[in-house]
Design a protein around this motif. Structure first.
Motif, PDB file in Angstrom:
ATOM      1  N   ILE A  64       0.749  -1.336   0.061  1.00  0.00           N
ATOM      2  CA  ILE A  64      -0.002  -0.058  -0.031  1.00  0.00           C
ATOM      3  C   ILE A  64       0.921   1.060   0.139  1.00  0.00           C
ATOM      4  N   LEU A  65       1.798   1.296   0.805  1.00  0.00           N
ATOM      5  CA  LEU A  65       2.826   2.361   0.801  1.00  0.00           C
ATOM      6  C   LEU A  65       3.472   2.526  -0.384  1.00  0.00           C
ATOM      7  N   LEU A  66       3.984   1.486  -1.164  1.00  0.00           N
ATOM      8  CA  LEU A  66       4.635   1.738  -2.292  1.00  0.00           C
ATOM      9  C   LEU A  66       3.615   2.048  -3.491  1.00  0.00           C
ATOM     10  N   ILE A 107      -0.300   6.079  -6.561  1.00  0.00           N
ATOM     11  CA  ILE A 107      -1.734   5.606  -6.458  1.00  0.00           C
ATOM     12  C   ILE A 107      -2.731   6.625  -5.693  1.00  0.00           C
ATOM     13  N   GLU A 108      -3.819   6.991  -6.067  1.00  0.00           N
ATOM     14  CA  GLU A 108      -4.726   7.698  -5.224  1.00  0.00           C
ATOM     15  C   GLU A 108      -5.362   6.855  -4.123  1.00  0.00           C
ATOM     16  N   LYS A 109      -5.693   7.500  -3.134  1.00  0.00           N
ATOM     17  CA  LYS A 109      -6.228   6.916  -2.023  1.00  0.00           C
ATOM     18  C   LYS A 109      -7.615   6.288  -2.533  1.00  0.00           C
ATOM     19  N   GLN A 115       7.441  13.472   3.062  1.00  0.00           N
ATOM     20  CA  GLN A 115       8.313  12.574   3.600  1.00  0.00           C
ATOM     21  C   GLN A 115       8.429  11.013   3.040  1.00  0.00           C
ATOM     22  N   LEU A 116       7.530  10.720   2.177  1.00  0.00           N
ATOM     23  CA  LEU A 116       7.519   9.442   1.343  1.00  0.00           C
ATOM     24  C   LEU A 116       8.919   9.121   0.589  1.00  0.00           C
TER      25      LEU A 116
END
Length: 125
Positions: free
Chosen positions: A46-48, A54-56, A89-90
């Motif tokens: 999901i983080l990747l 990728i949008e929420k 921060q991603l």
């Protein structure tokens, strides 16, 4: 020399035969540990996905297809956590951040009480 060839063939056969042996059934604790490992891997993915743009809404739509309520609860929580993380921060050490999210999700899952008689149905991730 022939003794070593014969010994090698015998040992090789023994190894192959032991690999064909039936595996013992997993205990509920082993099943839960495997499940939690998969939840950690899902959090990492999901983080990747978020790091790759990728949008929420797409993540939520994909997660809505989950049929197991326990898995859906964990995945929904991870989506909320990942998309609440500051966007700036991603990209600061992507691998460390993915490892962090994976470990936290796995640990959180492992700390969650579970019903030994009603374990989630999942495919290893």
């Amino acid at each position: 020399m022939n003794k070593f060839v014969i010994l090698g063939a015998v040992l090789g056969s023994a190894v192959l035969l032991s690999a064909c042996e039936e595996k013992k059934p997993l205990t509920p604790e082993e099943v839960w540990h495997g499940y939690c490992t998969s939840i950690g891997n899902a959090a990492r993915s999901i983080l990747l996905d978020r790091q790759n743009g990728i949008e929420k809404t797409a993540a939520v739509e994909h997660a809505s297809k989950l049929t197991d309520p326990t898995t859906k609860k964990f995945v929904d929580a991870q989506i909320e956590k990942v998309y609440a993380y500051p966007a700036n921060q991603l990209e600061l050490d992507r691998d460390a951040l993915m490892a962090k999210f994976k470990k936290e999700a796995t640990d959180e899952c492992l700390a969650t009480p579970y019903d030994k008689d009603n374990l989630p149905d999942y495919k290893q991730f």
